[in-house]
Enzyme design. Sequence first.
Site, PDB file in Angstrom:
ATOM      1  N   LYS A  70     -69.177  80.477  91.335  1.00  0.00           N
ATOM      2  CA  LYS A  70     -68.802  79.180  91.902  1.00  0.00           C
ATOM      3  C   LYS A  70     -70.102  78.398  92.075  1.00  0.00           C
ATOM      4  O   LYS A  70     -70.902  78.699  92.951  1.00  0.00           O
ATOM      5  CB  LYS A  70     -68.092  79.364  93.254  1.00  0.00           C
ATOM      6  CG  LYS A  70     -67.535  78.083  93.844  1.00  0.00           C
ATOM      7  CD  LYS A  70     -66.841  78.353  95.181  1.00  0.00           C
ATOM      8  CE  LYS A  70     -66.052  77.160  95.666  1.00  0.00           C
ATOM      9  NZ  LYS A  70     -66.854  75.941  95.812  1.00  0.00           N
ATOM     10  N   ARG A  94     -67.484  69.074  91.604  1.00  0.00           N
ATOM     11  CA  ARG A  94     -66.412  69.362  90.650  1.00  0.00           C
ATOM     12  C   ARG A  94     -65.969  68.065  89.997  1.00  0.00           C
ATOM     13  O   ARG A  94     -65.701  67.066  90.670  1.00  0.00           O
ATOM     14  CB  ARG A  94     -65.246  70.019  91.404  1.00  0.00           C
ATOM     15  CG  ARG A  94     -64.101  70.494  90.502  1.00  0.00           C
ATOM     16  CD  ARG A  94     -64.033  71.980  90.432  1.00  0.00           C
ATOM     17  NE  ARG A  94     -62.851  72.401  89.700  1.00  0.00           N
ATOM     18  CZ  ARG A  94     -61.722  72.819  90.260  1.00  0.00           C
ATOM     19  NH1 ARG A  94     -61.619  72.857  91.576  1.00  0.00           N
ATOM     20  NH2 ARG A  94     -60.700  73.196  89.510  1.00  0.00           N
TER      21      ARG A  94
END
Length: 543
Positions: free
Chosen positions: A238, A243
Amino acid sequence: MERNPHHARWHRMHAFAALLDSLIYTRSRLAKLKLIAGYLRETPDPDRGWAMAALTGDLDLPGVKPALIRALIEERVDPVLFRMSRDYVGDTAETVALLWPAPVVPPEAAEPLTVAGAVDRLRHLSRADAPAELARMLDRLDAEERFALLKMATGGLRIGVSARLAKTALADAFELDLDRIEELWHALKPPYAPLFAWIEGQGDEPTAEDVPVFRPFMLAHGLEDARVDLADYAAEWKWDGIRVQIVHVAGQTRLYSRTGDDVTGSFPDVAAAFAEAGAVDGELLVRGEAQGGTLEDGGGAASFNALQQRLGRKTVSAKMLAEYPAFVRLYDILVDGTEDVRALPWTERRARLEAFVPRLDPDRFDLSQVIAAADFTELEAIRAGARDAAIEGVMLKRRDSPYVGGRRVGLWYKWKRDPLTADCVMMYAQRGNGRRSSYYSDYTFGCWTEEGELAPVGKAYSGITDEELKMLDRFVRNHTLNRFGPVREVEKTLVLEIAFDSVHASTRHKSGVAMRFPRIARIRLDKPAAEADRLATLQKLVT
């Protein structure tokens, strides 16, 4: 004023003002949804369309800036009174709405002002003409309406309603599919007349064909203490960036944030490099100095601190593009060419993505690698050793999962690395905003230097309960040393245990360091301030 929904004013600015007022004092998500849905059902076009634009952050009125509003009110009331009131209230729009002199013509006697009418006037004003016109509008409104107009004009509602919540309320109001609303949203412009015409059966469904539209992101649940079988789940890092979804259709490329905001203008270098038809999901990062690093150890990605230099900029200079080159580490593919592949299982989408990435510019795009671990125990050890600046944790994705918007139980999990902690001393406090505007809820804290002085290392306002907030507010009021406008300096006696994700070098902070995602983990009433952590301890953690 009696709130009669059949009164003409209640289909105009006052209805929107009443909605904002109710939303501010409503904490329940379900209650907020019902309030917005009711307003949308009862309000005619185009008022409701412009109201939705305001609620979703899609309303841009460039002629009205906070400085203009401050100048207007300081012409009408004592500037010192305004500033003291603003410090106490914690919100400029609310302060101005309350202090604005009573109009010569009572609001109920003036011609009602519609939301659409106000927007239409303000959209087409130059900065030179905006002050007089805004003042004329404020003169004919009551306090509630003035508050609504100012909030709408500046684009910062801050009423506890996200763009997603507003769209959810729209879907609920007319029994529509939320994901469909999300996909259509960016193909339309305020006040969304084609959308409302279709909703009410007066027009065809708007089409997103040949428009680079946003599709809802698939999100993950926290793993907490669970364990999963790696035969069923794939693991990948991650990454600690932003994003984004990148869409290319009919020669147009758009970058969208997780909330659906168009961030193309902030990253024109990335948009220009993406010319393959399709839609992909990935993490926006900035190249670090380790350009030759492997994907597994960070792949040349710099810390989030470097990415922050480019966030929120409408225009990016050539120097900024050169010093902070952006790239995207790709996680998933939603549309391959013209084929929507979201219904395919992750394993098939992964194969599509692996075939898609080599067609892209390798300086701007790469592939997020799957972590090679034989079992969950080995994965735990790999995760425990991950302290790269760009790694935030581990993602676990069910191998047979489709790509579906929102969080679905059992499909994707995020397993963030354990936070770091430091004991810091409260130094300054400031009032919050919204429902916290009456409390000192934003705290600046520091660590001890070698010279025995406190150096500020961060600021936090989250992590505490309402009772702890009241306790800290009392401490600030009873232990104030100095006042600097809205900020109070306090006695350096209270220790806060601060949790944070990482530490970065910072030229903006006197201490030379900045924490990533600081939040208050505990109030350390048991610990003397002299025993708080040293700045040198944080400096050793700089990534």
